[in-house]
Scaffold this active site. Structure first.
Site, PDB file in Angstrom:
ATOM      1  N   GLY A  42      31.016 -27.745  -4.869  1.00 49.02           N
ATOM      2  CA  GLY A  42      31.044 -28.218  -3.480  1.00 49.02           C
ATOM      3  C   GLY A  42      32.196 -29.160  -3.224  1.00 49.02           C
ATOM      4  N   ALA A  43      33.419 -28.706  -3.488  1.00 51.00           N
ATOM      5  CA  ALA A  43      34.560 -29.631  -3.517  1.00 51.00           C
ATOM      6  C   ALA A  43      35.647 -29.350  -2.491  1.00 51.00           C
ATOM      7  CB  ALA A  43      35.178 -29.630  -4.916  1.00 51.00           C
ATOM      8  N   ASN A  74      28.110 -31.832  -7.547  1.00 46.15           N
ATOM      9  CA  ASN A  74      28.202 -32.487  -6.245  1.00 46.15           C
ATOM     10  C   ASN A  74      27.499 -31.724  -5.129  1.00 46.15           C
ATOM     11  OD1 ASN A  74      29.457 -34.231  -4.071  1.00 46.15           O
ATOM     12  ND2 ASN A  74      30.431 -32.264  -3.606  1.00 46.15           N
ATOM     13  N   TYR A 101      14.582 -32.930   1.427  1.00 42.07           N
ATOM     14  CA  TYR A 101      15.817 -33.475   0.847  1.00 42.07           C
ATOM     15  C   TYR A 101      15.504 -34.623  -0.108  1.00 42.07           C
ATOM     16  CZ  TYR A 101      20.663 -35.247   0.835  1.00 42.07           C
ATOM     17  OH  TYR A 101      21.924 -35.673   0.480  1.00 42.07           O
ATOM     18  N   ALA A 102      14.602 -35.517   0.297  1.00 46.44           N
ATOM     19  CA  ALA A 102      14.212 -36.627  -0.574  1.00 46.44           C
ATOM     20  C   ALA A 102      13.571 -36.109  -1.857  1.00 46.44           C
ATOM     21  CB  ALA A 102      13.257 -37.563   0.164  1.00 46.44           C
ATOM     22  N   ALA A 103      12.747 -35.065  -1.730  1.00 49.21           N
ATOM     23  CA  ALA A 103      12.108 -34.479  -2.911  1.00 49.21           C
ATOM     24  C   ALA A 103      13.142 -33.873  -3.849  1.00 49.21           C
ATOM     25  CB  ALA A 103      11.095 -33.421  -2.481  1.00 49.21           C
ATOM     26  N   ALA A 104      14.107 -33.147  -3.286  1.00 49.80           N
ATOM     27  CA  ALA A 104      15.148 -32.531  -4.110  1.00 49.80           C
ATOM     28  C   ALA A 104      16.000 -33.583  -4.807  1.00 49.80           C
ATOM     29  CB  ALA A 104      16.025 -31.628  -3.244  1.00 49.80           C
ATOM     30  N   LYS A 105      16.363 -34.624  -4.070  1.00 47.65           N
ATOM     31  CA  LYS A 105      17.236 -35.647  -4.648  1.00 47.65           C
ATOM     32  C   LYS A 105      16.496 -36.537  -5.645  1.00 47.65           C
ATOM     33  CE  LYS A 105      21.063 -34.473  -2.699  1.00 47.65           C
ATOM     34  NZ  LYS A 105      22.152 -33.893  -3.529  1.00 47.65           N
ATOM     35  N   ILE A 152      27.972 -42.168   4.117  1.00 43.78           N
ATOM     36  CA  ILE A 152      29.366 -41.908   3.745  1.00 43.78           C
ATOM     37  C   ILE A 152      29.995 -41.108   4.874  1.00 43.78           C
ATOM     38  CG2 ILE A 152      30.925 -40.974   2.006  1.00 43.78           C
ATOM     39  CD1 ILE A 152      29.052 -43.143   0.901  1.00 43.78           C
TER      40      ILE A 152
END
Length: 252
Positions: A17-18, A92, A159-163, A192
């Site tokens: 993912g760059a 990433n 998203y919180a669960a994945a992270k 960011i």
């Protein structure tokens, strides 16, 4: 002795993912410090813009969907063929549900599966490809988490669960690989300035700033510097950690 600004000379770095944002900033950071860098992204058009100053002999770009295991395997093989064994892996790639994000009672399982796939499974699959070689030579793995995993933002349950899954994966893999001179750490950014922020209203941006003790939104380069540190010899005794880069929004 290697010059401080060339501390990754002779090293091979792979980043998922760059093409934009944090991934591109980190690729540029490693290139500036002498590394050979292989990058993959579904939106490959971003490479020409965001990696335009990269030396062609030390950069490999590949277009591809990181949620496809076969694509990741191809990326790994191309990197080995071009630059040799991977010394540093930065997992990433990741994404929230974005416009499909919703309060949990209104959320859809297909969105959960996408978020878990792109944010957690890609890191596990790519790590699985590089770990056998790193067990023999040593190495560095840095995974992308988020402060959302710790803060628990409303509307981002998947998203919180994945992270948070990334945090657990990082810790377990760090224990397995520590005897082999491989460190595994995670970074957990907060606000960011990336393309995702372009879709936010001024009111939302102001609210983010107000809930961030530092009082501002960071740049992708702020994360890139931390990733480079964790990949360096300066961090050889740090493993299994999740380092927040969020201006103090979550303090441990």
């Amino acid at each position: 002795m290697t010059s401080p600004n060339q501390r990754f000379a002779g090293r091979t770095v792979a980043i998922t993912g760059a093409a934009h944002g944090i991934g591109a900033a980190t690729a540029n950071r490693f290139l500036a410090e002498g590394a050979r860098v292989a990058v993959i992204d579904r939106e490959a058009d971003g490479f020409a813009e965001n990696l335009r100053d990269a030396p062609s002999d030390r950069l490999l770009t590949m277009a591809g969907d990181c949620t496809d295991a076969a694509v990741l395997a191809d990326f790994h093989e191309r990197t080995l063929a071009a630059f040799g064994p991977i010394d540093v892996l930065f997992n990433n790639v990741g994404q929230s549900g974005r416009e499909r994000a919703a309060q949990f009672h209104e959320s859809q399982e297909e969105v959960w599966r996408f978020v878990l796939e792109v944010s957690l499974f890609t890191a596990m699959r790519m790590s699985r490809l590089v770990v056998p070689g790193m067990r023999e030579r040593g190495g560095r793995i840095v995974n992308m988490s988020s402060d959302a995993a710790l803060v628990g933002d409303a509307g981002l349950t998947d998203y919180a669960a994945a992270k948070m899954g990334i945090v657990g994966f990082t810790r377990s893999l760090a224990r397995e690989l520590a005897p082999h001179r491989v460190t595994v750490n995670a970074v957990a950014p907060g606000a960011i300035r990336t393309r995702a922020h372009d879709r936010l209203t001024p009111a939302v941006i102001d609210r983010i700033k107000a809930t961030t003790p530092a009082g501002f939104i960071a740049e992708p380069e702020d994360v890139a510097g931390v990733v480079a540190f964790l990949a360096s010899e300066d961090a050889r005794y740090i493993t299994g950690q999740t380092l927040l880069i969020d201006g103090g929004r979550w303090m441990t």
